[in-house]
Design an enzyme around this catalytic site. Structure first.
Site, PDB file in Angstrom:
ATOM      1  N   CYS A   1       0.820  -1.210   0.000  1.00 21.54           N
ATOM      2  CA  CYS A   1       0.000   0.000   0.000  1.00 21.54           C
ATOM      3  C   CYS A   1       0.854   1.261   0.000  1.00 21.54           C
ATOM      4  O   CYS A   1       1.619   1.513   0.931  1.00 21.54           O
ATOM      5  CB  CYS A   1      -0.911  -0.014   1.222  1.00 21.54           C
ATOM      6  SG  CYS A   1      -1.720   1.553   1.557  1.00 21.54           S
TER       7      CYS A   1
ATOM      8  N   CYS B   1      25.954  11.484  22.728  1.00 24.78           N
ATOM      9  CA  CYS B   1      26.495  12.674  23.379  1.00 24.78           C
ATOM     10  C   CYS B   1      27.491  12.220  24.445  1.00 24.78           C
ATOM     11  O   CYS B   1      27.092  11.732  25.511  1.00 24.78           O
ATOM     12  CB  CYS B   1      25.352  13.484  23.991  1.00 24.78           C
ATOM     13  SG  CYS B   1      25.847  15.085  24.642  1.00 24.78           S
TER      14      CYS B   1
END
Length: 378
Positions: A48, A351
């Site tokens: 789809c 980080c």
């Protein structure tokens, strides 16, 4: 294609009709010039196109996604013709992307993580060859990238079945009718109902985990992790006395007491030299300058580790919300945290604390025993 369950249709139709009166007014034509010579295109079939369009538009670096048809024998086919399965077309999306931001392989990676590439008879609730998975390659380079990547995915075994995604030479693309474009935006209720009923997300959750959206992991990461596990070297954590003698007070606070150094006032936050970053305690390889970027946070930030087998993640509830802590595997050093706000290709921001790492310049890597990573800089 979008066959809804009969028991919910009457009520659903009323709700969808009401909402569509409001949602259609929000539709705006694209102002992006997707024909720029700086862009490339990928044409992909994964069932789809309402769903594949929605999923692909979220990938950083994608400029435009258009739902349509490819591979058939009839010019300018209609949805009714294609859905009958008699024209030879497949429902596809044509993806325009900026190769400076996202590569063709990364587009395929995102594509495979949102479809069932093992079913050549349809896609979830939609049955028939017009819904089968396929990659329409635009040139020889795309063909080679797709073949190699699919082979690696098959070897990974994450889908538990062999891939049956067809590779087809691209010839022509026909855009689908206007009401199919951005369907997930214009008809949110009906789209969400269809998507849930199709079983797509349930299947993807089973393959990639229910946290695949909040903690995404690319197929390339899965592949590299599997390959990396076979190449992991054992590193030794020194004794506590040796660690205390070796580290500065800040390095000890960060790595052994889960501390955090000050932003913009640390050794590597703006380091632009080529090389790798290793654990300050054990020397195990952690990150590469090739994956380093300026996150504007004041700490050294990376999109991915050198080898995920050398890091461990765990929940950190030390603040008023849960973060994902990153530690080294052998030294068990606190390194920093990883967040889901990074750039492509991973969408992650590792980080890190400079005090937890030691930088090894490219020209010194071989002498210090890290020559295997020099290929990253060629």
């Amino acid at each position: 294609m979008k066959r809804l369950f009969a028991w919910g249709a009457p009520l659903f139709a009323l709700v969808a009709l009401t909402l569509s009166l409001f949602s259609q007014a929000d539709t705006k034509p694209s102002t992006i010039d997707s024909t720029s010579a700086n862009y490339q295109q990928a044409t992909l079939a994964g069932g789809c196109f309402w769903c594949t369009e929605s999923d692909m538009e979220k990938l950083p670096g994608v400029v435009d996604v258009i739902s349509g048809y490819a591979g058939g024998d009839v010019d300018n086919p209609t949805y009714k013709q294609v859905s009958s399965g008699k024209t030879g077309h497949i429902e596809v999306i044509q993806v325009t992307f900026d190769p400076k931001i996202v590569t063709y392989e990364q587009v395929l990676d995102n594509f495979f993580r949102h479809i069932d590439p093992t079913d050549d008879q349809g896609s979830f609730v939609d049955r028939g060859e017009q819904y089968r998975p396929a990659i329409f390659y635009h040139n020889a380079e795309q063909l080679e990238v797709a073949k190699r990547f699919m082979m690696e995915i098959d070897q990974l075994g994450i889908f538990k079945k062999p891939l049956k995604t067809e590779l087809i030479e691209f010839k022509k693309f026909w855009p689908a009718e206007d009401y199919h474009q951005d369907y997930y935006k214009k008809n949110k209720v009906r789209y969400n109902y269809y998507r849930y009923a199709s079983g797509r997300d349930q299947y993807l959750d089973e393959i990639f985990g229910a946290d695949r959206n909040t903690h995404p992991k690319t197929l390339r990461q899965w592949i590299d992790e599997k390959n990396g596990q076979a190449n992991v070297k054992a590193y030794v954590r020194p004794s506590d006395e040796q660690i205390r003698a070796k580290l500065t007070s800040l390095q000890y606070k960060v790595t052994q007491r889960d501390g955090t150094e000050r932003p913009f006032d640390n050794e590597y936050w703006d380091n632009k030299e080529e090389g790798i970053y290793v654990d300050i305690v054990s020397g195990e390889p952690l990150f590469s300058s090739t994956d380093k970027y300026d996150s504007k946070t004041g700490w050294p930030s990376f999109t991915q580790p050198l080898n995920s087998s050398y890091i461990v993640t765990k929940d950190d509830n030390s603040l008023f919300y849960t973060r994902t802590e990153v530690r080294s595997r052998f030294a068990d050093s606190h390194l920093g945290h990883v967040f889901n706000d990074g750039p492509a290709p991973t969408g992650l921001r590792y980080c890190m604390n400079s005090a937890a790492m030691r930088f090894i310049p490219k020209q010194e890597m071989a002498a210090q025993g890290y020559g295997e990573y020099l290929a990253l800089f060629k």
